[in-house]
Scaffold this active site. Structure first.
Site, PDB file in Angstrom:
ATOM      1  N   ASP A 188      -3.647   3.661  17.122  1.00 60.83           N
ATOM      2  CA  ASP A 188      -3.436   3.334  15.708  1.00 60.83           C
ATOM      3  C   ASP A 188      -4.044   4.412  14.810  1.00 60.83           C
ATOM      4  OD1 ASP A 188      -3.595   1.546  13.174  1.00 60.83           O
ATOM      5  OD2 ASP A 188      -2.632   0.233  14.628  1.00 60.83           O
ATOM      6  N   HIS A 234      -6.119   0.423   8.973  1.00 63.52           N
ATOM      7  CA  HIS A 234      -5.235  -0.432   9.765  1.00 63.52           C
ATOM      8  C   HIS A 234      -5.760  -0.624  11.193  1.00 63.52           C
ATOM      9  CE1 HIS A 234      -1.451  -1.290  12.050  1.00 63.52           C
ATOM     10  NE2 HIS A 234      -1.171  -2.007  10.975  1.00 63.52           N
ATOM     11  N   SER A 275       1.886  -6.305  12.969  1.00 64.42           N
ATOM     12  CA  SER A 275       0.717  -5.490  13.303  1.00 64.42           C
ATOM     13  C   SER A 275      -0.475  -6.343  13.662  1.00 64.42           C
ATOM     14  CB  SER A 275       0.300  -4.654  12.094  1.00 64.42           C
ATOM     15  OG  SER A 275       0.949  -3.429  12.081  1.00 64.42           O
TER      16      SER A 275
END
Ligand SMILES: [Ca+2]
Ligand SMILES: [Ca+2]
Ligand SMILES: [Ca+2]
Length: 709
Positions: A174, A224, A398
Site C-alpha cells: 500500500d 491509507h 480498501s
C-alpha cells in the site's frame, strides 16, 4: 541491489557484444519450437490485444491521451510491461537497452516480463525484438477509498476464537505504514519491551535498491496503508477500542503507492515480487492489496494482464493475497488486479451486513464470477497516520480487504499447514450466502432464482464468518480440545521473546494429559514433529537449543541465529489443543557454528571480488557508452494535428498506423459511452463522487463528465 544489477548488466553487455562476433544460431532453434495447436499461448488470445499487433490496445488509448493525460513523458516515452516467451535474462535487458534505447526499470522472475520506458515511436520495433510476445501498458493503480464518514462505536473485532494472530505475518502492499502509531508500534503496548509489530519494510517507490527489509524505517506519507495495517493487526492502543482483526499478528510494510496514493503496475509488481522473495525470511503468509485502477483504461482489464499474473503467482507461491474489488459500483466493474482468477477478491459490506453501494461487482472481462467474499468495510475506525494515537473512520473495499487478511492471520495461527487456496476455500465455504438483492441493497439478479446458489457477482460467496473460518482451519486434521492447555514457563526478556542459548531450552507446562506433544517452526516448509521423550502424564515439555538448530538448518535461506516463531500442541485421540505460539531468539548456532562462519566468509570474499570486478567493468562500459555516438531522439514539437493525442509524432509511417489505431479505439469509446448510458443516475453519481468529481447535472452531463475524464 540496483548498483550490483547495473554493474552485472554491464558485464552481460560485454558478453553480448562478444556474441555478435559469432554467427547467431538462435533463430534456427526458435523455428523448431512449435506451439500446441489446441492451446495457443495466452498472448495470442488475450483480450488485451484484440487487433493482434502484439501491443496492448490500452497503450494506444494512453498515447491518445484518453483516460487522463500524462501517460507520455516529456521525452516522448511511455511506461510499458514487456512480456517474453521465456523468463527474461540480463541479456534480454541489454538487448532492449541497446537496440531501441529502452530504459529498464524492473526485471521480474515470477512472471516473464520486464518493465520500463520506451519512446512511443519505437513501440513497433519493440515487438520485433526476439522473445518479445506482447507490450502491455504500465497502468496505474491507486488506493480504493470511499468518502470518510465519522463513526464512533464498536469496531469489527471478531468474536472469541482464542487466537489473536500471534506468529502470523501479513504484508500490507500500500502507501506504507506509520510504525510510530501507538496501535502499530509494538505487540504488547509496553514501552519497556522492544517488540516491533512492523518487522520489515520495503519502499520500491523511493528507495528501490534497499531490499533487505530492515534498512528503511517504516513510514507512510499518505495515510491509507496505515489505516489498512490497523484494520489487519492494530492493537487498538492507547484506548483499546478500535482493535484490529488479528491484534497480535506482525506486519511487513511494502510501499508501492506514492504520497498521492497512486503507483504504476511496474512498481506494485516489484513490491509483490519482493514479498514472495522474503516469505521465508519474515514468514509472510498473507498479503493485503487495497488498490485498483482508475478510469476507463483499466476497465478494459484482462486476466492476462501482468499484475493479475503476478497476483496468481503469489497465491501459488504460498501467500494468501487479498485484493479489493474496487469502489466503482455497478455490474462489470471489477478490474485489474481484483479480476485475477486465483486471488481472494473482497467486496465491502455496510455495518448492517448489506452490500455497500460503492462495492464493485463482477463479472470480470472473462465473465468470471467475482468477488470471492464480502467483509465489513464501511465506517471502519483504524489508526490515523502521523497522529501518534488518533483514529479515523474510512469506508471502502480498501477497508474490507485488510480485515479479511487479518482473518487469514487467525486461521494460520490455528493451522499453519493450510495453503492460500485452503484459506480461500474455507472462507468461501463458511460464508453466509446472500442473494444479490439482500436487504434491498441491490437489484435482484438472475442467480437469485437458482436454488442453493453459492456465488454471485455482488456478494461473492457471501458474508465472511470469522469464528467458522478459524474453526474450520483448526479442525482440518484434529478437533479442538480446550481441555488440554499449554502455557509458557520460560520468561521473556526485554524484546518480549524467549532467548535460547546453546544448552538451554524453552519450557512449557502441560495440562489435560496429552498423549503426544508436537512442535514446529512457523516456516511454511516445516511440518509438525513429535516431541521425542514425551510420556503420558508428563506435566512439562522443553524445546531445546539443539532441537531448534537441527530443525532450522534444514530450512534453506533461513538464518539459525536470530528471531523465530515456534508452535507447540498437545494431542489426545482425534483432538488437539489450541496451538501455543512463542516468539523466540536463538543465540548461537552450534554445533555447526564454525562451518557456517567459514562458508559465509568464503562466500563473502568471493562475492566481494565479483562485485569489485563487475563494478570496474560496468564503469568502463558506461564510459564507453557515454563516449560513443549515442544519439538522442528528442520529441519534436511540430504542430500538426493528430487525433486527440498528447504527443506529436515525427515518424510518418508510425503516424499512419497510429491514426488507424485511434479510429478503431474511438469505436471502443463509443461502447464505453453506451455502458455509462445504461447505468442509473445513482450509479453514475457514485462513480463521480468516488473520483471527487461533481455530481450535479442531468444524466447526459454525468456521462459526458466521465467520458471526458
Ligand atoms: Ca493491440
Ligand atoms: Ca503500542
Ligand atoms: Ca513493547
Amino acid at each position: 541491489m540496483l548498483p550490483l544489477m547495473r554493474s552485472l548488466s554491464g558485464l552481460f553487455a560485454i558478453v553480448v557484444m562478444c556474441l555478435f562476433l559469432v554467427p547467431i544460431s538462435a533463430p534456427l532453434a526458435m523455428a523448431g519450437e512449435e506451439s500446441s495447436v489446441d492451446e495457443l499461448p495466452w498472448w495470442e488470445t488475450t483480450n488485451m490485444d484484440k487487433d493482434r499487433d502484439q501491443i496492448h490496445d490500452a497503450v494506444w488509448m494512453a498515447v491518445a491521451g484518453m483516460s487522463g493525460g500524462d501517460w507520455v513523458d516529456d521525452d516522448g516515452r511511455i511506461g510499458v510491461i514487456v512480456d517474453f516467451d521465456h523468463t527474461p535474462t540480463e541479456e534480454d535487458e541489454v538487448l532492449l537497452e541497446n537496440s531501441i534505447d529502452f530504459i529498464v526499470q524492473w526485471r521480474y522472475h515470477l512472471i516473464d516480463s520486464i518493465a520500463g520506458k520506451v519512446a512511443v515511436d519505437h513501440l513497433f520495433e519493440l515487438t520485433e525484438i526476439e522473445g518479445v510476445v506482447l507490450v502491455e501498458l504500465d497502468g496505474r493503480l491507486e488506493v480504493q477509498m470511499e468518502d470518510v464518514v465519522p463513526y464512533h462505536g464498536v469496531d469489527t473485532v471478531w468474536e472469541e476464537t482464542g487466537y489473536t494472530g500471534t506468529g502470523s505475518v501479513v504484508a500490507i502492499i500500500d502507501t506504507g505504514i506509520d510504525s510510530d502509531h501507538a496501535g502499530l508500534d509494538d505487540l504488547d503496548d509496553n514501552n519497556e519491551t522492544d517488540d516491533p509489530k512492523v518487522i520489515a519494510f520495503y519502499d520500491p517507490v523511493n528507495t528501490p535498491a534497499l531490499t533487505n527489509g530492515t534498512e528503511v524505517k517504516a513510514y507512510d506519507d499518505q495515510g491509507h496503508g496505515t489505516h489498512c495495517a490497523g484494520i489487519t493487526a492494530g492493537t487498538g492502543a492507547p484506548e483499546m477500542v478500535h482493535v484490529g482483526v488479528a491484534p497480535q499478528a506482525q506486519l511487513v510494510g511494502v510501499k508501492v503507492l506514492d504520497s498521492g496514493g497512486s503507483g504504476s503496475f511496474a512498481t506494485v509488481m516489484a513490491g509483490m515480487e519482493w514479498t514472495v522473495e522474503k516469505k521465508h525470511v519474515f514468514n509472510i503468509r498473507a498479503a493485503s492489496m487495497s488498490l485498483g485502477g482508475p478510469g476507463a483504461i483499466e476497465w478494459t482489464s484482462s486476466e492476462e494482464e501482468s499484475v493479475n499474473r503476478m497476483g496468481n503467482r503469489m497465491m501459488a507461491e504460498g501467500i494468501a493475497l487479498f485484493i479489493a474489488a474496487g469502489n466503482s459500483a455497478g455490474p462489470g466493474t471489477i478490474g485489474t488486479p481484483g479480476s485475477a482468477e486465483d486471488v481472494i477478491t473482497v467486496g465491502s459490506l455496510d455495518k448492517n451486513g448489506a452490500i455497500a453501494p460503492y462495492s464493485s461487482e463482477g463479472p470480470t472481462e472473462e465473465n468470471r464470477v467475482k468477488p470471492n467474499i464480502a467483509f465489513i468495510g464501511s465506517d471502519v475506525m483504524a489508526p490515523d497516520f502521523n497522529t501518534g494515537t488518533g483514529y479515523t473512520a474510512k469506508s471502502g473495499t480498501s477497508m474490507a480487504t485488510p480485515g479479511a487478511a487479518g482473518l487469514a492471520a487467525l486461521m494460520y495461527q490455528a493451522n499453519p499447514d493450510i495453503s492460500p487456496f485452503d484459506v480461500r476455500n474455507i472462507m468461501q465455504e463458511t460464508s453466509i450466502y446472500r442473494q444479490c438483492h439482500y436487504m434491498l441493497a441491490n437489484q435482484p439478479c438472475a442467480e437469485d432464482l437458482i436454488p442453493k446458489n453459492r456465488q454471485n457477482n455482488v456478494y461473492g460467496h457471501g458474508e465472511t464468518r470469522s469464528p467458522e473460518s478459524v474453526a474450520e482451519a483448526a479442525n482440518y486434521v484434529y478437533g479442538l480440545d480446550m481441555g488440554m492447555n499449554i502455557s509458557l514457563i520460560s520468561e521473556p526478556t526485554l524484546d518480549n521473546k524467549i532467548h535460547v542459548s546453546p544448552g538451554e531450552g524453552i519450557d512449557y507446562s502441560l495440562t489435560g494429559d496429552p498423549v503426544e506433544v508436537q512442535w514446529r517452526t512457523w516456516d511454511m516448509r516445516d511440518t509438525w514433529m513429535d516431541l521425542v521423550g514425551h510420556d503420558l502424564g508428563d506435566e512439562e515439555a522443553t524445546i531445546t537449543h539443539t532441537m531448534l538448530v537441527d530443525r532450522l538448518q534444514e530450512l534453506p535461506d533461513v538464518e539459525i541465529e536470530g528471531n523465530h516463531t515456534i508452535l507447540l500442541r498437545s494431542l489426545r485421540g482425534p483432538n488437539a489443543s489450541a496451538n501455543m505460539v512463542t516468539h523466540i531468539h536463538v543465540m548461537g548456532s552450534e554445533p555447526i557454528q564454525d562451518i557456517v562462519e567459514e562458508t559465509s566468509s568464503t562466500v563473502f570474499a568471493l562475492s566481494a571480488i565479483i562485485v569489485l570486478m563487475s563494478t570496474i567493468i560496468g564503469g568502463l562500459l558506461i564510459i564507453l557508452m557515454r563516449n560513443s555516438n549515442y544519439e538522442e531522439i528528442p520529441f519534436e514539437d511540430d504542430n500538426e494535428d493528430v487525433a486527440p493525442t498528447s504527443v506529436t509524432l515525427t515518424d510518418i509511417d508510425f503516424k499512419a498506423k497510429f491514426d488507424t489505431k485511434i479510429s478503431s479505439l474511438s469505436e471502443n469509446l463509443k461502447s464505453t459511452e453506451a455502458a455509462y448510458s445504461k447505468m442509473t443516475v445513482q450509479e453514475l453519481k457514485s462513480i463521480l463522487s468516488e473520483r471527487n468529481m461533481s455530481t450535479s447535472g442531468r444524466k447526459a452531463d454525468l456521462v459526458q463528465r466521465l467520458l471526458d475524464e
